[in-house]
Structure formats: structure tokens, C-alpha cells
Design an enzyme around this catalytic site. Structure first.
Site, mmCIF file in Angstrom:
data_model
loop_
_atom_site.group_PDB
_atom_site.id
_atom_site.type_symbol
_atom_site.label_atom_id
_atom_site.label_comp_id
_atom_site.label_asym_id
_atom_site.label_seq_id
_atom_site.Cartn_x
_atom_site.Cartn_y
_atom_site.Cartn_z
ATOM 1 C CG ASP A 134 -4.558 2.850 5.905
ATOM 2 O OD1 ASP A 134 -3.801 2.594 6.857
ATOM 3 O OD2 ASP A 134 -4.163 3.291 4.808
ATOM 4 C CD GLU A 182 -1.599 2.401 1.865
ATOM 5 O OE1 GLU A 182 -2.404 3.345 1.827
ATOM 6 O OE2 GLU A 182 -0.479 2.523 2.401
HETATM 7 ZN ZN LIG Z 1 -1.878 3.303 5.776
#
Ligand SMILES: [Zn+2]
Ligand SMILES: *[C@@H]1O[C@H](CO)[C@@H](O)[C@H](O)[C@H]1NC(C)=O
Ligand SMILES: *[C@@H]1O[C@H](CO)[C@@H](O)[C@H](O)[C@H]1NC(C)=O
Ligand SMILES: *[C@@H]1O[C@H](CO)[C@@H](O)[C@H](O)[C@H]1NC(C)=O
Ligand SMILES: *[C@@H]1O[C@H](CO)[C@@H](O)[C@H](O)[C@H]1NC(C)=O
Length: 509
Positions: free
Chosen positions: A354, A325
């Protein structure tokens, strides 16, 4: 700085977080064996799934991640879980080990792919002998030859530098000065290189940081730095006035290619025309262990996956732990790129988790509206709003702009959204009223730093958000009645957000 041995740092980090280290080490593994027959399990229920969430389970897993991050100390000099590092491989293995105990409940897929990561050792810039304070290296920048300084005349590039014709011929052997905007940093660097520039300086077109990435390396990219709007415009004024401007750039960096892995777990039972999907990223940046970013989401999902296995689901639930990511959403993009049209159509929604536990947190909900995103995104947003309101908690809506792994789903017509607790942004006075904490201070002062460790978590906020994750999973696993059916990917909406400014943590354009 030499890093302290693992036990000492775990102990002190744990102590700072008010955790009894001895107690954690004494914990027996959770009873996660999935040994009750499917038929005998109760139907999933939001209240029941939420009530399974507890702080101790989160703490135990956080300590696990912090411990595996130390596997990287020999190579990186400090704990990290960046892709390719021992800390990340151990994270992936820990996920797989845990899911192995649940093998009667989940089908587990491991998806390998290759990702670039940029290692920046140092950079410098001086313009007519002055060192601009705002200079920063773009992520994935190539080095100057041998990492040594190159000097050349600064040449102003026309417009936004998105067309070859914007680059005057005398950019050759010069340093291109380009305004940010309209196309990606990567495209500008590539075009500057094609014209023979020695380096590119991209200056911001709006106030604030231009912390960006070149995206994916291409052959002609040149060493590329960013400048603030103020610093860039000052150079432009000098150039447009009488003066000639000379710049010296040095970049010592390299780009490394790693193989890495996504981990995907899907319930064996449940209607597979109605897949309820959620994800967190398993990797961190190089600078630190990433216990909040995104150890917190990784662990919330892992624990919810364990708790869910006690229940019967009507719709399939799919958990994803994305790799890379931090390199620009590479794992989630790869996953979406490999879906067949049929597989895409089976995913009813994607929920992104997240950074669930920022120490100076705000309860943030992505402002994902149906007018600009696939139909259903707004219903998901409303589920989060309703839940916070029910708990008597405040929330705030934040831009849905491509900074995390929902991006690929939205761009493929799959509704999405998520919650977060804030990264490098500063908490406002108004938010301090809503959530407590300190105004004028970052939500996560340790964002992308070494100190993103066990002491960098607000465990109260983390429990709250893990309960909300449990609620989202239980609600949709039980029923998607009233949730909009998947619409055909709408070209209008695809172009409503054609260019999210972000593609992961860094600006891309
Ligand atoms: Zn992150
Ligand atoms: C480069 O060429 C442009 C015209 O194409 C001119 O305006 C500019 O002054 C030149 N810059 C340098 C450093 O020679
Ligand atoms: C699965 O879901 C689809 C779409 O909602 C529905 O048409 C189908 O009847 C469901 N299948 C079962 C076995 O319930
Ligand atoms: C959320 O997005 C909608 C649609 O773009 C916009 O009108 C609204 O102002 C946004 N809300 C917030 C709080 O940013
Ligand atoms: C919600 O915000 C209001 C201020 O608008 C504040 O008075 C209240 O205490 C906050 N609620 C919680 C649970 O923090």
C-alpha cells in the site's frame, strides 16, 4: 472548483511527471497473452522476475488509472476512485480485463460485499462562542437533524466513556465530552446516543491528530466530532472549575451503502497447501484519484502478475485487489471472514503493498515481529531488509499497527508484513539523510487529496519497490523451505495486539 477536461489534466499531470503523454497513448497493449504451455515455462526465479519490472509499464498503467478516475468527475466534481464511483468500477473492470488475458494461468474470483462510506458536506462547532481550531468530524458521523445546529450544555463523561455508567444522566439533551482511549470512537458515540446526548465531542489523549472513524454505523450513534488534547482539556478545566459550558454543533453528512468488489487471482498451478498471498487496495478516498494510494500498489501487483505468468511456480500465488480499504479495511476483512479453517491454513503468508511511490519517500518496512505476530512475520520482514541491504539501499522500520489490509490476516493467525513509502507523516532529518528528499515535509503531501495524481509519484522508488515485490513473490513461489510452518493461531499473540489503534487509514480508538 470545476475540473478541467480529462485530456488537459492528464496531459498537464503527465507533463509535470516528466511523461510524454503522446508516447503513452501510442503504446501498444503489452504482450500479456499467456500462450506458452505450462510445461515449457522456466521455473520462477527472483532475478528473472525482477528484471521484467520497468518504469514504462508502471507509467502506462498509472495513466490508465488516472484516466478511469475521470469517469467520476460528473458525479463527484473531480477525479476519484472511491468505492461506488464510476472510477472505482472501471478500476475493477480494468483489473478483470487484464486478468482475462491471463485466464490460462490464473483462476479469478470476484467477491461482492456491502460497505458504508461517509459523505461529509460540512460541520461546525463552537464552545461558549469560541470555534476550536482542532475540531474535526469523525468519519461516518451521522448528521445533526436537517444538518442544522444543535445547542446544549457540555457534560463531562467519566473515565473513557466505555461503560454506560460513565455517562451522567444529565448528558440527556446535552453534548457529551469524552476522552479518547480504551475503546473505539464508535462505542463512545453509541453510548452517548443511548444516554440521549445530542452530539459527542471526543478529545485526544495524546498529542497530534485524532483523525478517526466511527467504524460501522450503529443505530444510536450521534453526530461526533474530535478535538485535540489541548482543546478538550481546556473545556474540561472550564467544566471542573465553576463555569457551565455550552456548545453548538452542526453536521451535514450522510452515510451511504455501496455494493463493491474484491478481485482475487490465484495461479492454477502450484502446491495449494502453500499459498503465497499478496494484496493492494483498488479503491481511493473520495477526495482524489489515489494514484499513489493505492494506485501504485494496485499496478505493481498487476504488472508482477503479468510477468509471473511467463514462469512455472512451485507454490500457488494469490493476488488480491481489495475494495473499501479506505472505509476501514472492509474488503480484506470480508475476505478473511469468509475463509474456512482449511482455506486459512493453506495461506502461508500475506504481504501488503500500500503506497509504493510516495514523492518524498522513505523505504519503510513494517516492523512485524514474531513475538507479537504470527510466526513467519519476522522472516518476511527480514526478506525485505536483506533485499534493501543487498541493493545498497537504506530502509526504516515502521509500526505494524493496523493501518492497512494485513490486519485481518494477522488477527486470524496468518503471518504478514509489507513495505510502504509513507503517507501524511513528516520525514525526519535522519530520514532525509537516509533517503534524500525533504525533512519536515510529508512523505506524501498529496495523501488523501486531489493532487494524488500522475505527478505525485516517485517513479524511481516505485521501480525499486516493484522489484522487491517481484522478489518476494518469486522467492516464496519457488520455495518456502525454511519459512516457518503455520502454527495454530496463538491466543497469546491475538491478545498481544488486541486493539490496533488503527483499522485502516483512520484511528478507531
Ligand atoms: Zn492506502
Ligand atoms: C451533570 O451531572 C454531574 C453529576 O452527575 C455534575 O457534576 C455536572 O455538573 C452536571 N452537568 C451539568 C451541565 O448539569
Ligand atoms: C505441498 O506442500 C505440502 C506442505 O509443505 C507438502 O506436505 C506436500 O508434499 C506438497 N505437495 C506436493 C505435491 O509437493
Ligand atoms: C520493532 O518491534 C519490536 C518489538 O515490539 C521493538 O522491540 C522494536 O523496538 C521495534 N523496532 C523499531 C525500530 O521500532
Ligand atoms: C544511506 O544513508 C547514509 C547515511 O546514513 C547515506 O550517507 C547514504 O548515502 C545512504 N544511501 C543511499 C543509497 O541513499
Amino acid at each position: 472548483m470545476k475540473y478541467l477536461p480529462f485530456v488537459a489534466t492528464l496531459a498537464s499531470s503527465a507533463l509535470a511527471a516528466g511523461i510524454n503523454f503522446a508516447q503513452l497513448l501510442d503504446q501498444k497493449p503489452l504482450d500479456i497473452a499467456d500462450n506458452i504451455k505450462w510445461e515449457l515455462k522456466p521455473e520462477v526465479d527472483s532475478a528473472a522476475l525482477q528484471s521484467a519490472v520497468n518504469e514504462l509499464d508502471l507509467k502506462i498503467e498509472a495513466a490508465n488509472l488516472f484516466k478511469v478516475a475521470h469517469g467520476s468527475v460528473f458525479e463527484y466534481g473531480h477525479p476519484t476512485r472511491i468505492i461506488g464511483s464510476p472510477g472505482h468500477w472501471s478500476t475493477v473492470n480494468h483489473l478483470l480485463d487484464t486478468l482475462h488475458h491471463l485466464k490460462h494461468y490464473y483462476d479469478v474470483d470476484v467477491q461482492s460485499f456491502e460497505a458504508f462510506t461517509g459523505i461529509l458536506k460540512s460541520f461546525s462547532l463552537s464552545i461558549n462562542g469560541v470555534v476550536p481550531k482542532s475540531a474535526d468530524a469523525l468519519d461516518l458521523t451521522p448528521p445533526t437533524p436537517g444538518g442544522l445546529p444543535v445547542t446544549g450544555p457540555v457534560v463531562l463523561v467519566d473515565n473513557y466513556g466505555c461503560q454506560a455508567s460513565d455517562y451522567p444522566f444529565n448528558v440527556t439533551n446535552g453534548i457529551a465530552l469524552i476522552q479518547r482511549g480504551s475503546c473505539s470512537f464508535g462505542q463512545k458515540s453509541e453510548l452517548a446516543g443511548l444516554r440521549g446526548a445530542k452530539a459527542a465531542l471526543i478529545y485526544n489523549n495524546e498529542p497530534g491528530s485524532a483523525k478517526g472513524t466511527l467504524g460501522t454505523p450503529t443505530p444510536h450513534m450521534v453526530p461526533s466530532l474530535s478535538l485535540s488534547k489541548e482543546d478538550g482539556e481546556a473545556v474540561k478545566r472550564q467544566l471542573l472549575g465553576s463555569g457551565s459550558v455550552s456548545a453548538t454543533v452542526a453536521v451535514d453528512a450522510y452515510v451511504k451503502k455501496f455494493k463493491t468488489k474484491n478481485v482475487i487471482a490465484t495461479t492454477r498451478y502450484g502446491n495449494d497447501s502453500n499459498i503465497v498471498m499478496l494484496g493492494a487496495h483498488s479503491d481511493s478516498v473520495a477526495a482524489g484519484p489515489g494514484i499513489n494510494d493505492d494506485g501504485s500498489g494496485t499496478i505493481s501487483l498487476l504488472n508482477v502478475a503479468k510477468y509471473l505468468s511467463k514462469f512455472k511456480v512451485n507454490n500457488k500465488v494469490r493476488f488480491a485487489w481489495w475494495a473499501a480499504e479506505e472505509e476501514g479495511l472492509l474488503g480484506s476483512d470480508y475476505y478473511v471472514s469468509k475463509l474456512t479453517p482449511k482455506e486459512k491454513s493453506q495461506i502461508r503468508l500475506f504481504m501488503d503493498y500500500d503506497m509504493m511511490a510516495s514523492p518524498n519517500y522513505a523505504y519503510q518496512i513494517y516492523n512485524a515481529t514474531n513475538s507479537e505476530n504470527p510466526l513467519g512475520s519476522e522472516e518476511l520482514k527480514n526478506l525485505y531488509i536483506d533485499w534493501y541491504v543487498e541493493q545498497g539501499l537504506n530502509y526504516t522500520l515502521v509500526p505494524f499497527d493496523g493501518r492497512s489490509d494485513y490486519d485481518g490476516f494477522i488477527k486470524s493467525g496468518i503471518p504478514g508484513g509489507g513495505i510502504a513509502t509513507g503517507a501524511e507523516g513528516l520525514k525526519t532529518e535522519e530520514e532525509a539523510e537516509l533517503f534524500g528528499g525533504e525533512a519536515g515535509v510529508a512523505y506524501d503531501p498529496c495523501y488523501h487529496s486531489l493532487c494524488d495524481d500522475l505527478a505525485n509519484l516517485d517513479y524511481g522508488a516505485w521501480v525499486v519497490n516493484t522489484k522487491l515485490i517481484a522478489h518476494s513473490v518469486a522467492t516464496y513461489a519457488k520455495s518456502l523451505d525454511g519459512f516457518p510452518l503455520r502454527e495454530e493461531a496463538s491466543p497469546v499473540k491475538m491478545t498481544a495486539q488486541p486493539n490496533f489503534k488503527y483499522h485502516g487509514p483512520n484511528l478507531v480508538l
